[in-house]
Design a protein around this motif. Structure first.
Motif, PDB file in Angstrom:
ATOM      1  N   ALA A   1     -13.066  29.490-105.446  1.00  0.00           N
ATOM      2  CA  ALA A   1     -13.408  30.239-104.236  1.00  0.00           C
ATOM      3  C   ALA A   1     -13.342  29.360-102.990  1.00  0.00           C
ATOM      4  CB  ALA A   1     -14.807  30.841-104.384  1.00  0.00           C
ATOM      5  N   ILE A   2     -14.038  28.233-103.001  1.00  0.00           N
ATOM      6  CA  ILE A   2     -14.063  27.357-101.831  1.00  0.00           C
ATOM      7  C   ILE A   2     -12.692  26.756-101.557  1.00  0.00           C
ATOM      8  CG2 ILE A   2     -15.059  25.249-100.848  1.00  0.00           C
ATOM      9  CD1 ILE A   2     -17.663  25.903-102.319  1.00  0.00           C
ATOM     10  N   PRO A   3     -11.994  26.189-102.560  1.00  0.00           N
ATOM     11  CA  PRO A   3     -10.684  25.609-102.275  1.00  0.00           C
ATOM     12  C   PRO A   3      -9.672  26.598-101.701  1.00  0.00           C
ATOM     13  CG  PRO A   3     -11.486  24.835-104.390  1.00  0.00           C
ATOM     14  CD  PRO A   3     -12.430  25.906-103.946  1.00  0.00           C
ATOM     15  N   ILE A   4      -9.584  27.804-102.261  1.00  0.00           N
ATOM     16  CA  ILE A   4      -8.612  28.773-101.767  1.00  0.00           C
ATOM     17  C   ILE A   4      -8.927  29.158-100.326  1.00  0.00           C
ATOM     18  CG2 ILE A   4      -7.794  31.153-102.000  1.00  0.00           C
ATOM     19  CD1 ILE A   4      -8.034  30.836-105.025  1.00  0.00           C
ATOM     20  N   ALA A   5     -10.177  29.486-100.060  1.00  0.00           N
ATOM     21  CA  ALA A   5     -10.560  29.921 -98.714  1.00  0.00           C
ATOM     22  C   ALA A   5     -10.381  28.797 -97.694  1.00  0.00           C
ATOM     23  CB  ALA A   5     -12.007  30.404 -98.725  1.00  0.00           C
ATOM     24  N   LEU A   6     -10.804  27.595 -98.046  1.00  0.00           N
ATOM     25  CA  LEU A   6     -10.644  26.441 -97.153  1.00  0.00           C
ATOM     26  C   LEU A   6      -9.167  26.197 -96.855  1.00  0.00           C
ATOM     27  CD1 LEU A   6     -11.445  23.806 -95.725  1.00  0.00           C
ATOM     28  CD2 LEU A   6     -11.676  22.737 -97.981  1.00  0.00           C
ATOM     29  N   HIS A   7      -8.333  26.271 -97.859  1.00  0.00           N
ATOM     30  CA  HIS A   7      -6.899  26.046 -97.692  1.00  0.00           C
ATOM     31  C   HIS A   7      -6.294  27.076 -96.730  1.00  0.00           C
ATOM     32  CE1 HIS A   7      -3.280  24.264-100.069  1.00  0.00           C
ATOM     33  NE2 HIS A   7      -2.920  24.548 -98.833  1.00  0.00           N
ATOM     34  N   ILE A   8      -6.704  28.333 -96.864  1.00  0.00           N
ATOM     35  CA  ILE A   8      -6.162  29.401 -96.027  1.00  0.00           C
ATOM     36  C   ILE A   8      -6.497  29.180 -94.561  1.00  0.00           C
ATOM     37  CG2 ILE A   8      -6.345  31.862 -95.471  1.00  0.00           C
ATOM     38  CD1 ILE A   8      -6.740  32.341 -98.512  1.00  0.00           C
ATOM     39  N   THR A   9      -7.771  29.004 -94.249  1.00  0.00           N
ATOM     40  CA  THR A   9      -8.154  28.910 -92.842  1.00  0.00           C
ATOM     41  C   THR A   9      -7.795  27.561 -92.226  1.00  0.00           C
ATOM     42  OG1 THR A   9     -10.421  28.375 -93.557  1.00  0.00           O
ATOM     43  CG2 THR A   9      -9.972  30.644 -92.900  1.00  0.00           C
ATOM     44  N   TRP A  10      -7.792  26.491 -93.033  1.00  0.00           N
ATOM     45  CA  TRP A  10      -7.333  25.193 -92.518  1.00  0.00           C
ATOM     46  C   TRP A  10      -5.900  25.340 -91.983  1.00  0.00           C
ATOM     47  CZ3 TRP A  10      -9.200  20.048 -92.217  1.00  0.00           C
ATOM     48  CH2 TRP A  10      -8.218  19.062 -92.022  1.00  0.00           C
ATOM     49  N   ASN A  11      -5.020  25.941 -92.767  1.00  0.00           N
ATOM     50  CA  ASN A  11      -3.626  26.115 -92.351  1.00  0.00           C
ATOM     51  C   ASN A  11      -3.491  27.103 -91.200  1.00  0.00           C
ATOM     52  OD1 ASN A  11      -2.562  24.315 -94.203  1.00  0.00           O
ATOM     53  ND2 ASN A  11      -1.986  25.882 -95.688  1.00  0.00           N
ATOM     54  N   PHE A  12      -4.171  28.248 -91.320  1.00  0.00           N
ATOM     55  CA  PHE A  12      -4.007  29.297 -90.310  1.00  0.00           C
ATOM     56  C   PHE A  12      -4.547  28.856 -88.953  1.00  0.00           C
ATOM     57  CE2 PHE A  12      -5.462  33.189 -88.125  1.00  0.00           C
ATOM     58  CZ  PHE A  12      -4.239  33.822 -87.998  1.00  0.00           C
ATOM     59  N   PHE A  13      -5.721  28.272 -88.936  1.00  0.00           N
ATOM     60  CA  PHE A  13      -6.281  27.832 -87.661  1.00  0.00           C
ATOM     61  C   PHE A  13      -5.494  26.654 -87.098  1.00  0.00           C
ATOM     62  CE2 PHE A  13      -9.573  30.709 -88.549  1.00  0.00           C
ATOM     63  CZ  PHE A  13     -10.359  30.859 -87.427  1.00  0.00           C
ATOM     64  N   GLN A  14      -4.985  25.805 -87.971  1.00  0.00           N
ATOM     65  CA  GLN A  14      -4.172  24.686 -87.522  1.00  0.00           C
ATOM     66  C   GLN A  14      -2.908  25.176 -86.811  1.00  0.00           C
ATOM     67  OE1 GLN A  14      -2.664  20.485 -89.496  1.00  0.00           O
ATOM     68  NE2 GLN A  14      -2.813  22.262 -90.818  1.00  0.00           N
ATOM     69  N   GLY A  15      -2.205  26.125 -87.432  1.00  0.00           N
ATOM     70  CA  GLY A  15      -0.919  26.526 -86.900  1.00  0.00           C
ATOM     71  C   GLY A  15      -0.960  27.686 -85.935  1.00  0.00           C
ATOM     72  N   ASN A  16      -1.795  28.709 -86.206  1.00  0.00           N
ATOM     73  CA  ASN A  16      -1.681  29.958 -85.464  1.00  0.00           C
ATOM     74  C   ASN A  16      -2.869  30.278 -84.579  1.00  0.00           C
ATOM     75  OD1 ASN A  16      -0.214  30.475 -88.375  1.00  0.00           O
ATOM     76  ND2 ASN A  16       0.981  31.154 -86.614  1.00  0.00           N
ATOM     77  N   VAL A  17      -3.903  29.463 -84.653  1.00  0.00           N
ATOM     78  CA  VAL A  17      -4.990  29.582 -83.685  1.00  0.00           C
ATOM     79  C   VAL A  17      -4.858  28.492 -82.631  1.00  0.00           C
ATOM     80  CG1 VAL A  17      -7.481  29.497 -83.321  1.00  0.00           C
ATOM     81  CG2 VAL A  17      -6.553  30.694 -85.310  1.00  0.00           C
ATOM     82  N   PHE A  18      -4.694  27.231 -83.074  1.00  0.00           N
ATOM     83  CA  PHE A  18      -4.659  26.106 -82.142  1.00  0.00           C
ATOM     84  C   PHE A  18      -3.263  25.544 -81.883  1.00  0.00           C
ATOM     85  CE2 PHE A  18      -9.013  25.795 -84.051  1.00  0.00           C
ATOM     86  CZ  PHE A  18      -9.675  26.287 -82.929  1.00  0.00           C
ATOM     87  N   GLY A  19      -2.249  26.063 -82.548  1.00  0.00           N
ATOM     88  CA  GLY A  19      -0.881  25.733 -82.183  1.00  0.00           C
ATOM     89  C   GLY A  19      -0.371  24.382 -82.632  1.00  0.00           C
ATOM     90  N   PHE A  20      -0.961  23.791 -83.679  1.00  0.00           N
ATOM     91  CA  PHE A  20      -0.472  22.523 -84.211  1.00  0.00           C
ATOM     92  C   PHE A  20       0.620  22.775 -85.257  1.00  0.00           C
ATOM     93  CE2 PHE A  20      -5.021  21.365 -83.291  1.00  0.00           C
ATOM     94  CZ  PHE A  20      -4.769  20.405 -82.324  1.00  0.00           C
ATOM     95  N   PRO A  21       1.478  21.786 -85.532  1.00  0.00           N
ATOM     96  CA  PRO A  21       2.334  21.870 -86.721  1.00  0.00           C
ATOM     97  C   PRO A  21       1.461  21.857 -87.981  1.00  0.00           C
ATOM     98  CG  PRO A  21       3.087  20.134 -85.224  1.00  0.00           C
ATOM     99  CD  PRO A  21       1.737  20.562 -84.744  1.00  0.00           C
ATOM    100  N   VAL A  22       1.982  22.459 -89.053  1.00  0.00           N
ATOM    101  CA  VAL A  22       1.246  22.529 -90.319  1.00  0.00           C
ATOM    102  C   VAL A  22       2.036  21.770 -91.377  1.00  0.00           C
ATOM    103  CG1 VAL A  22       0.228  24.015 -92.073  1.00  0.00           C
ATOM    104  CG2 VAL A  22       0.266  24.754 -89.684  1.00  0.00           C
ATOM    105  N   SER A  23       1.554  20.609 -91.756  1.00  0.00           N
ATOM    106  CA  SER A  23       2.219  19.772 -92.764  1.00  0.00           C
ATOM    107  C   SER A  23       3.691  19.558 -92.425  1.00  0.00           C
ATOM    108  CB  SER A  23       2.090  20.394 -94.163  1.00  0.00           C
ATOM    109  OG  SER A  23       0.740  20.543 -94.523  1.00  0.00           O
ATOM    110  N   GLY A  24       3.970  19.378 -91.141  1.00  0.00           N
ATOM    111  CA  GLY A  24       5.326  19.129 -90.686  1.00  0.00           C
ATOM    112  C   GLY A  24       6.131  20.369 -90.392  1.00  0.00           C
ATOM    113  N   GLY A  25       5.652  21.537 -90.801  1.00  0.00           N
ATOM    114  CA  GLY A  25       6.378  22.785 -90.595  1.00  0.00           C
ATOM    115  C   GLY A  25       5.917  23.506 -89.338  1.00  0.00           C
ATOM    116  N   ASP A  26       6.777  24.360 -88.824  1.00  0.00           N
ATOM    117  CA  ASP A  26       6.466  25.138 -87.625  1.00  0.00           C
ATOM    118  C   ASP A  26       6.317  26.602 -88.014  1.00  0.00           C
ATOM    119  OD1 ASP A  26       6.205  26.322 -85.181  1.00  0.00           O
ATOM    120  OD2 ASP A  26       7.990  25.444 -84.285  1.00  0.00           O
TER     121      ASP A  26
END
Length: 343
Positions: free
Chosen positions: A249-274
């Motif tokens: 539960a924690i790993p899946i949810a953390l993984h989802i929002t870490w990536n989404f907020f990184q790329g589509n909320v704050f506009g950073f690259p995500v693990s090198g991808g755009d």
């Protein structure tokens, strides 16, 4: 050599079975990827390539096809969903016929506690990325240039946002199922024995599965040795909730929002991808790459590394508060119960 032999070739044949389960799951996955993701990718690229005017000769070049998928969000989303479907089916088949485990035993006992932990994981990923953004903003390393931005001026924000959201939902689910739910658990069981205690087996399995997780990201755009080492540490962060609760539960949810907020909320690259087809905030990135991660994104910087460390501490604190203690779930190193028919 004697150490490896002692792990897998001791009189305890369970270790040998564990090795073959890992190999078997990868073989099943490879076949499914060829069939499922190949079909999805062929249809998506073919349709979009025709619209973009790419010739059949160009489509025969794997490099052109890969670049086309990376630069277009819809085929990228379909590719992620196809890979996710392949992984889920491969783990289900391997669990049923090789492990003799039910799918729930890979971290999906979906009771009330599971969903509460899932909510914590969602909040944790968002908060950690918010901290990174605020530090960079305060340091003058990022400048907000636009809000509710889309890559294409003609695109509407919410439909454009749906594509990366679906992608990150799929990635968070299948990467955790594969790296933590299947690999970590099988490695822990295989290592557990007369020489290695259950606790040590789980810790070693965590390091090994995290190393594989890092290696799988080493070929991403703008990757470096430092980014790969950071991704290994990210694997440990993602594993922490699984190690303490036995659930994903924690790993899946953390993984989802870490990536989404990184790329589509704050506009950073995500693990090198755009993945920034749509972002709540569009930024200009500056500052030292050592701290920000540069073109790879925060996961390759010292700020990202610090956020991961904080995430580990917060996960431990959450589990201790929720369950009264935070200790390794030693059942992760136990053999499956073959007296029960898997669901």
């Amino acid at each position: 050599m004697s150490f490896i032999k002692g792990i897998f070739w001791n009189s305890d044949q369970r270790r040998l079975r564990t090795l073959w389960r890992l190999i078997g799951q990868l073989i099943i996955l490879g076949v499914l990827v060829i069939v499922i993701e190949g079909a999805v990718g062929f249809v998506a690229v073919g349709m979009l390539a025709a619209r973009e005017g790419i010739s059949p000769e160009q489509l025969s070049d794997p490099g052109v096809v890969q670049q086309f998928i990376m630069e277009n969000p819809v085929p990228m989303m379909l590719s992620n969903v196809g890979l996710g479907l392949s992984l889920v089916i491969s783990v289900w088949l391997a669990g049923r016929f090789l492990d003799r485990r039910s799918f729930a035993d890979f971290g999906f006992h979906l009771d009330r506690d599971w969903w509460i932990d899932f909510g914590f994981g969602l909040a944790l990923g968002a908060v950690l990325m918010l901290i990174i953004f605020l530090i960079e903003l305060a340091a003058g390393w990022v400048t907000v240039t636009e809000t509710f931005a889309t890559r294409s001026p003609d695109a509407r924000f919410l439909p454009a946002l749906l594509v990366p959201l679906v992608s990150f939902l799929a990635v968070g689910f299948y990467e955790e199922l594969f790296s933590r739910g299947y690999q970590l658990q099988n490695l822990a069981e295989g290592l557990n024995g007369n020489v290695i205690s259950p606790r040590a087996a789980i810790l070693i399995a965590t390091l090994l599965s995290s190393a594989v997780f890092g290696a799988l990201h080493s070929g991403n755009p703008n990757a470096s040795l430092f980014s790969t080492l950071n991704i290994v540490f990210a694997g440990i962060l993602l594993a922490m909730g699984y190690l303490l609760t036995g659930e994903l539960a924690i790993p899946i949810a953390l993984h989802i929002t870490w990536n989404f907020f990184q790329g589509n909320v704050f506009g950073f690259p995500v693990s090198g991808g755009d993945f920034r087809a749509a972002t709540f905030i569009r930024i200009d990135q500056g500052g030292p790459d050592l701290w920000t991660g540069g073109a790879f994104g925060p996961e390759a910087g010292l700020l990202g590394l610090g956020a991961m460390g904080l995430g580990i501490l917060l996960t431990i604190g959450w589990v201790r508060w929720r369950y009264g203690q935070a200790s390794l779930d030693r059942s992760l190193a136990e053999a499956p119960r073959r007296d029960q028919e898997p669901a």
